[in-house]
Design a protein around this motif. Structure first.
Motif, PDB file in Angstrom:
ATOM      1  N   ARG A  24       0.759  -1.259   0.066  1.00 56.97           N
ATOM      2  CA  ARG A  24       0.131   0.224   0.074  1.00 56.97           C
ATOM      3  C   ARG A  24       0.886   1.322   0.026  1.00 56.97           C
ATOM      4  NH1 ARG A  24       0.144   1.513   5.857  1.00 56.97           N
ATOM      5  NH2 ARG A  24       1.383  -0.310   6.521  1.00 56.97           N
ATOM      6  N   THR A  25       0.351   2.374  -0.454  1.00 60.62           N
ATOM      7  CA  THR A  25       1.211   3.457  -0.233  1.00 60.62           C
ATOM      8  C   THR A  25       0.386   4.512   0.666  1.00 60.62           C
ATOM      9  OG1 THR A  25       2.321   5.339  -1.476  1.00 60.62           O
ATOM     10  CG2 THR A  25      -0.057   4.544  -2.494  1.00 60.62           C
TER      11      THR A  25
ATOM     12  N   THR B 281       3.459   7.485 -10.457  1.00 61.97           N
ATOM     13  CA  THR B 281       2.700   6.232 -10.638  1.00 61.97           C
ATOM     14  C   THR B 281       1.474   6.220 -11.504  1.00 61.97           C
ATOM     15  OG1 THR B 281       3.363   6.141  -8.189  1.00 61.97           O
ATOM     16  CG2 THR B 281       1.622   4.923  -8.544  1.00 61.97           C
TER      17      THR B 281
ATOM     18  N   ARG C 136       2.437   5.543 -14.638  1.00 66.42           N
ATOM     19  CA  ARG C 136       2.752   4.417 -15.094  1.00 66.42           C
ATOM     20  C   ARG C 136       1.383   3.236 -15.288  1.00 66.42           C
ATOM     21  NH1 ARG C 136       7.402   4.610 -11.112  1.00 66.42           N
ATOM     22  NH2 ARG C 136       9.050   5.010 -12.448  1.00 66.42           N
TER      23      ARG C 136
ATOM     24  N   ARG D 195       3.504  -5.929  -8.410  1.00 66.37           N
ATOM     25  CA  ARG D 195       4.238  -6.087  -7.687  1.00 66.37           C
ATOM     26  C   ARG D 195       4.451  -7.579  -6.779  1.00 66.37           C
ATOM     27  NH1 ARG D 195       6.722  -1.998  -7.767  1.00 66.37           N
ATOM     28  NH2 ARG D 195       6.083   0.220  -7.304  1.00 66.37           N
TER      29      ARG D 195
ATOM     30  N   PHE E 258      -5.002  -2.164  -8.376  1.00 64.08           N
ATOM     31  CA  PHE E 258      -3.775  -1.372  -8.135  1.00 64.08           C
ATOM     32  C   PHE E 258      -2.775  -1.646  -7.617  1.00 64.08           C
ATOM     33  CE2 PHE E 258      -1.786   1.842  -5.793  1.00 64.08           C
ATOM     34  CZ  PHE E 258      -1.386   2.838  -6.675  1.00 64.08           C
ATOM     35  N   PRO E 259      -1.496  -1.533  -8.324  1.00 66.29           N
ATOM     36  CA  PRO E 259      -1.164  -0.869  -9.653  1.00 66.29           C
ATOM     37  C   PRO E 259      -0.739  -2.055 -10.265  1.00 66.29           C
ATOM     38  CG  PRO E 259       0.806  -0.862  -8.359  1.00 66.29           C
ATOM     39  CD  PRO E 259      -0.441  -1.705  -7.420  1.00 66.29           C
TER      40      PRO E 259
ATOM     41  N   TYR F 141       1.283  -2.054 -13.872  1.00 63.39           N
ATOM     42  CA  TYR F 141       2.003  -1.015 -14.799  1.00 63.39           C
ATOM     43  C   TYR F 141       2.907  -1.680 -15.608  1.00 63.39           C
ATOM     44  CZ  TYR F 141       5.126  -2.246 -11.182  1.00 63.39           C
ATOM     45  OH  TYR F 141       5.952  -2.820  -9.858  1.00 63.39           O
TER      46      TYR F 141
END
Lengths: 412, 424, 489
Positions: free
Chosen positions: C50-51, C84, C87, C430, C447-448, C450
């Motif tokens: 998570r961000t 982000t 991407r 990821r 999400f995400p 990319y």
């Protein structure tokens, strides 16, 4: 180790393609990191409580745990961020304690986001802080220095070469062919152990002259290791870099060897270069990257027969702009730290055929029907050196000649 | 038209009749049958003398691609005859694939209709190249179903066999075993445990040279009677190799077959029993957790012909009830076998009959061939399709029984059937 | 000559030629100390899934027409976020920044905010600016409301009092050290409605807060509501702002994407018949606040991934709006069921590990259960109120008990996967490394994403989206386990 709330840690994955060849193990027999250049992200994940009561204990514990989980790690770098700087965590002290407990080098980098006008300040700070720390570490641990008997006459450092998309693969062999040894690269595919040896070289070659001249200067002052500036983009500049290096050593044999290497490499790419030059000649181009690459590339683009009509940098300083202006033809546009509005205006005014820019801007520019090239991380690099230059030309060709731009102009 | 609802056995006469036009039969053509049997034979060139479609479709044999070449007949060839083209093609093929021991030339509808004298061409090419060429006379219209193609293929195979000496250790041929989902390997392993070697599997794993020397075996194990019974009889007459009908589908059949084979070779009883016991124990322990799902479920079988009985028995062993069985190109013996499992047996049902059966009999699962597997799904009924693709694995032997149970379980227990019934 | 190209462009060094030899960091594999594997036992967080909060708030703002997020923090707080967005969506994003430097850290961000807002309004003429705070501005203790008042006064003087009508301002407090990007979206949803929504009458419209769905998903939602003939408004509609065509040459300057939810739709939200939050953790707070404030039904639904979840949404919308369920929708549902029935042999009994944002993960768990797959290890990246219960409910129906990692990081989840290998991984980009290491196919979603293109346009919600998602899963399984053409039946 990013000492920060989760976002700053998360985004360590979000920087450029600085690639490396050291990999950890995933499972017995399975090497990690087939895909991503940075497999793991370590962060202290500061939460509300930590912010209120301070995060030093957490940082220390986190570092010790990280070393236990990764026994192969040779050292650590702690990054201080906005929030942890504001609450006043003393990371230097933590670094010292952890260094003592683990016996491994730990470098604390004070780099809160609000510090300085741009990322350039971060480059600057890292240079100074790292050098200071390096000096001290070498004093305390003389064993990390290069031993007298291991030194050779032609040890060099590559400074400010970040191995973007494996640029080092095209650069380092050039020096090796000339009979030199690249002792350490600051910091592309770099190792702690190699960085410690930087002051033991005979000469530093500075590639990115914005972000890394500082440390070259410091090494020059401290250890009398002189440095020369070089660029590895485009044939002439790369050739000049090799010639300058050979000339500095003043060795005739070396100079002859340099000419041979240049000749050999140029011959290998002659045909390809000719082909691309025919296709690209006369195109108008705009460049917007960090800083030094802008003026490195003006010459390179001219070699491909293209005309640079506008230049922009994200964090260029005065000397960068002086160089840019000196190299540009009169009438070209130069902007410092342009925002989207200015970029859009530049496109309207200068009407470039191609825009060399980074990830964030490239999608905007495409909406205006202008082809772009990711110039921070490259599209399909490496772009440096002789053979990398063909990659560069190929990508420019592919961007310019994609049929989509023509179709986009048509009405239905 | 035949009605599935007739509860009495259909008079034996009705099997193998020509299909009523327009009844949406699942039957195929003679060429299909020939490819089904001959397709996987290696060390041979398979050349289809016909328009391009026949070879295109003939590429897939029982769910596995098998190399096939074609003369790609076009308008000119049809009008002026394709003999020259065929001859050239055959010679080229032998040059491109020098390791081939011989060739099969398939005559299709178009080359059959224009009366192409393929045999002469074959003789000419044999003279030039010195390789055996077998002409497979299988124009699609030349029979009621693929069954004819099977027969004629086995006749050709029979012609290839040469008399050879017999070895000391017991050797068998598997006849009518088509290696669906790797079943040959499973059977080989089981026989190996009894010390019996397998020479060739017709035509699951067969090469030209293996077929030539197949008279070295002591016994032919006949699997698919529908396709291979005549062949086995001829082998017995000409080479005095006895044959034995066996089946490795289901625990009981596997055990019975192993015992029969053991008896023939006079293998000590305890060795045979040990193999059976071990196998059954392993299989039952695997199947046990799923038994609740199977118990009392109703199954409908629509398959070629030979599989009706064996697959029906497997279902019964797992606790399912077979509500009806239908063959596609039925044979009396197979229908008689199927009748022991269910009282509703028929031959060659059209789509209408199958749909009627689905709505009237309301089976919980349908076993049918890949061509028709999606129809019952539209009625909300899961399907187990045959021949099963490779990834589902063999259904023969003990391993196969577990695979079969696993796949049944997957079909019956899939949440999608629940979602389908959920109110909306 | 095999190909007829007259000239073949000559390559430099190709990716293949680079062929980098790998060097292990340590000569042998050293397993991590057992006691340090659970994230709860560690101070260090390794590979967060998570961000931080501001990201979610900026995401929400980018779904509004001519709206610009203004980030009250250092420059990195926007640079990274723009990276982000670029991407994931491959689209330009307009995000402004207060450019905090040392002086701001010492004296506070007042000057930066006032100057920043003024410049933004002059240059870009936005219709809405959301002021997104960060860890630094929260630690410094910036009083955003009073700064904003001051900024408005400055602008009024310089420009015109019209400024109060021309531009709306929304303050979203998102200290990075709390919550996650999902919570950031949640807060933004509440703050936007709190600041803008008014009640002036009664309309038939249903309002939807989609959560962090992709543009394709939102388009699929619109498609469903159009089939149902329901009057609707989708808030934070990124479908025409973060996925825009290349057209209209030459473009207008400054470039604004053509779509996005209009500000007046937010203002009229008080009149809505009901408000739906389609992601409980991202947007739920907005729906709840509307229920409290305007006494309208605020419905919090599981994200409509899979049959049951979509059924529930469609039924609820049908009940509230009084419109029937059209046959065309039943048809789509039938197609999805048919697709599931056709592929049960590939999905039944396959063990699947799932990782992503809680709303996605909870809904996807339900879907994979419907396919007969067995969820084994589930990592909802951030703290969540409802996802764990949703997962448990979905699995209970099929008698499955997956391990759910609450408040954990990817390191712990990946370690569990290494000990007990699943057949498929459902996750974001990821998860690529772990999927390569385990040689297990990765089905990207959420999400995400990319590292593959087009995923943002391909829906996974609704019946049609479910069918696409199913195809994604099956194709990943086929590619990995049956790469040859034997899958021909």
């Amino acid at each position: 180790m990013v000492h920060a709330p989760v976002g700053c840690g998360y985004y360590t994955w979000g920087t450029r393609r600085h690639l490396g060849d050291v990999y950890g193990w995933a499972l017995p027999g399975v090497l990690e990191n087939e895909a991503n250049h940075r497999r793991h992200c370590y962060t202290t994940d500061m939460t509300e409580n930590d912010i209120v009561f301070g995060g030093m204990d957490k940082l220390k514990q986190a570092l010790l745990e990280a070393f236990r989980i990764n026994p192969g790690a040779k050292g650590a770098i702690i990054y201080l961020t906005c929030s942890t700087a504001l609450i006043g965590d003393d990371i230097d002290n933590v670094a010292k304690e952890v260094m003592k407990e683990t016996g491994k080098p730990v470098f604390a980098c004070s780099s809160p986001g609000f510090c300085g006008v741009s990322q350039s300040k971060g480059h600057h700070e890292f240079n100074f802080q790292f050098y200071k720390w390096l000096l001290k570490y070498r004093e305390e641990h003389p064993e990390v220095c290069l031993k007298e008997e291991e030194k050779t006459l032609y040890d060099i450092n590559l400074i400010g070469e970040y191995n973007i998309d494996w640029d080092t693969i095209t650069i380092v062999p050039l020096f090796e062919k000339m009979g030199m040894r690249v002792l350490s690269i600051f910091t592309g595919n770099g190792r702690f152990e190699d960085l410690f040896k930087m002051p033991d070289a005979k000469l530093s070659i500075v590639h990115c002259q914005r972000s890394a001249t500082y440390i070259a200067e410091l090494i020059k002052q401290g250890f009398e290791v002189p440095y020369i500036r070089a660029s590895f983009f485009g044939l002439e500049q790369t050739a000049k870099a090799l010639r300058d290096t050979a000339a500095w050593f003043g060795d005739d044999k070396l100079m002859k060897r340099a000419e041979e290497v240049i000749e050999e490499e140029k011959e290998a790419i002659k045909k390809a270069l000719e082909w691309y030059r025919n296709k690209l000649a006369g195109k108008r181009i705009a460049i917007y990257v960090g800083a030094p690459r802008v003026w490195h590339w003006i010459k390179a683009m001219e070699e491909l027969g293209m005309e640079v009509v506008a230049c922009m940098t994200t964090f260029g300083h005065k000397d960068d702009y002086e160089k840019i202006v000196a190299r540009l033809k009169p009438g070209a546009l130069v902007i410092d730290n342009p925002n989207e509005f200015e970029v859009e205006e530049m496109i309207e005014r200068c009407k470039p055929d191609l825009f060399l820019t980074g990830l964030k801007e490239k999608y905007l520019v495409r909406k205006f029907g202008v082809p772009t090239l990711n110039s921070h991380s490259y599209e399909k690099g490496p772009y440096a050196g002789f053979r990398g230059f063909i990659n560069f030309a190929r990508d420019i060709y592919q961007a310019l000649y994609a049929p989509v731009w023509k179709i986009a102009q048509e009405e239905i | 038209m035949l009605s599935i609802l007739k509860t009495e056995v259909l008079p034996p006469k009705s099997c193998g009749l020509a299909t009523e036009p327009g009844s949406m039969s699942q039957r195929s053509c003679v060429y299909f049958g020939a490819r089904y049997v001959l397709g996987p034979i290696r060390e041979a060139i398979h050349l289809v003398h016909g328009a391009v479609g026949c070879s295109y479709y003939g590429k897939m044999v029982r769910g596995t691609p098998a190399p096939v070449w074609t003369t790609d007949m076009e308008e000119d060839d049809v009008i002026f005859g394709g003999r020259e083209k065929l001859k050239k093609a055959l010679i080229e093929a032998f040059r491109l694939k020098p390791e081939a021991k011989g060739a099969f030339v398939y005559i299709t509808c178009v080359s059959g209709l224009i009366g192409e004298d393929v045999t002469t061409v074959a003789e000419e090419v044999t003279q030039i190249t010195g390789k055996t060429i077998k002409v497979v006379s299988c124009p699609g219209f030349s029979g009621f179903s693929q069954s004819k193609g099977h027969d004629l293929s086995y006749n050709l195979i029979f012609e290839l066999i040469k008399p050879v000496k017999k070895p000391k250790e017991p050797v068998v041929n598997l006849v009518g075993e088509y290696n669906v989902g790797g079943e040959t390997q499973v059977i080989k392993e089981l026989l190996e445990k009894l010390g019996i070697k397998v020479h060739v599997s017709l035509t699951g794993e067969a090469t030209w040279s293996q077929i030539e020397t197949m008279s070295r075996a002591h016994l032919n194990l006949m699997f698919c009677g529908a396709t291979a019974e005549n062949f086995c009889r001829k082998m017995k007459e000409s080479f005095s190799i006895p044959f034995m009908k066996v089946s490795f589908y289901g625990l009981k059949s596997t055990a019975a077959s192993l015992r029969k084979i053991g008896d023939f070779f006079e293998i000590p009883e305890y060795r045979v029993e040990k193999v059976i016991e071990e196998g059954e124990k392993w299989a039952l322990s695997n199947i046990f957790p799923w038994r609740k799902v199977f118990y009392g479920k109703k199954a409908l079988i629509v398959l070629g012909t030979y599989r009706l009985g064996p697959q029906g028995k497997m279902l019964k062993e797992l606790g399912l009830e077979v509500v009806a069985a239908a063959s596609i190109f039925g044979r009396i013996d197979d229908h008689v076998e199927a009748y022991s499992i269910t009282s509703r047996v028929t031959d060659n049902p059209g789509d209408y009959e199958v749909e009627k059966a689905l709505t009237l009999l309301k089976p919980d699962i349908v076993l049918t061939n890949a061509r028709d597997q999606w129809r019952p799904i539209k009625f909300g009924i899961p399907v187990l399709s045959f021949p099963q693709p490779k990834e589902r694995g063999p259904y023969a032997g003990y391993k196969g029984m577990v695979n079969f149970a696993r796949d049944l379980h997957r079909c019956l227990n899939a949440p999608v059937w629940r979602l389908l019934k959920s109110e909306f | 000559m095999i190909n007829n190209t007259k000239e073949i462009p000559i390559e430099g060094i190709t990716y293949k030629e680079l062929n980098i030899e790998k060097k292990p960091l340590s000569p042998e594999y050293v397993p991590p100390p057992e006691e340090l594997v659970p994230a709860a036992n560690r101070a260090v967080c390794i590979d967060p899934s998570r961000t931080c909060m501001p990201f979610g708030a900026m995401w929400a703002t980018l779904g509004v027409h001519r709206a610009i997020p203004f980030v009250q923090g250092a420059q990195g707080c926007t640079t990274y976020v723009r990276y982000t967005f670029a991407r994931v969506f491959r689209e330009p994003t307009l995000i402004a920044n207060a450019s905090f430097h040392e002086d701001a850290a010492v004296f506070g961000g007042r000057k930066n905010l006032i100057k920043g807002l003024r410049n933004l309004v002059c240059r870009y003429q936005p219709e809405l600016i959301s002021i997104v705070t960060t860890c630094s501005s929260e630690v410094i203790g910036d009083d955003i409301q009073s700064f904003l008042d001051e900024a408005l006064e400055v602008m009024e003087e310089e420009m015109d009092p019209d400024i109060y009508d021309a531009v709306k301002f929304v303050i979203v407090n998102t200290p990075s050290f709390a919550g996650s990007h999902v919570e950031g979206y949640n807060r933004a949803a509440r703050e936007f409605l709190k600041t803008l929504a008014k009640k002036t009458g009664q309309s038939e419209e249903l309002y939807f807060i989609p959560g962090m769905m992709m543009p394709g998903d939102i388009r699929e939602l619109k498609h469903i509501f159009e089939l149902m003939d329901v009057p609707y408004k989708i808030l934070f509609d990124i479908s025409d702002t973060l996925d825009c065509p290349l057209t209209g040459m030459p473009q207008m300057v400054p470039y604004y994407p053509p779509g996005g939810t209009r500000v007046e739709d937010f203002v009229r939200a008080g009149n809505a018949k009901a408000i739906f939050a389609l992601s409980p953790d991202a947007g739920g707070a907005g729906a709840m606040w509307m229920e409290k404030r305007f006494k309208m039904p605020g419905l919090i639904m599981t994200m409509p991934i899979g049959v049951r979840n979509t059924d529930k949404l469609v039924k609820t919308v049908s009940e509230i709006s009084g419109r029937g369920i059209p046959d065309s929708l039943r048809w789509e549902r039938g197609i999805l069921l048919d697709a599931i029935a056709d592929t049960i042999h590939y999905t039944m009994g396959k063990r699947v590990a799932i990782c992503g944002d809680p709303d996605f993960v909870a809904a996807a768990t339900g879907f994979v259960c419907e396919l007969g797959m067995i969820p084994t290890y589930i990592l909802p990246g951030s703290k969540t109120k409802t996802a764990v219960q949703t997962i448990k409910d979905a699995c209970a129906e099929y008698d499955i008990e997956p391990t759910v990692f609450v408040d954990s990081d990817q390191f712990e989840w990946e370690y569990a996967l290494k000990q007990d290998k699943p057949d498929v991984i459902l996750g974001h980009s990821r998860c690529l490394n772990i999927s390569r290491e385990l040689q297990v196919p990765l089905v990207r979603f959420g999400f995400p994403v990319y590292d593959r293109v087009g995923y943002q346009r391909e829906p996974i919600v609704g019946y049609r989206g479910g069918e696409r998602f199913l195809a994604r899963i099956i194709n990943a399984i086929l590619d990995q386990y049956f790469p040859d053409d034997r899958t021909q039946q």
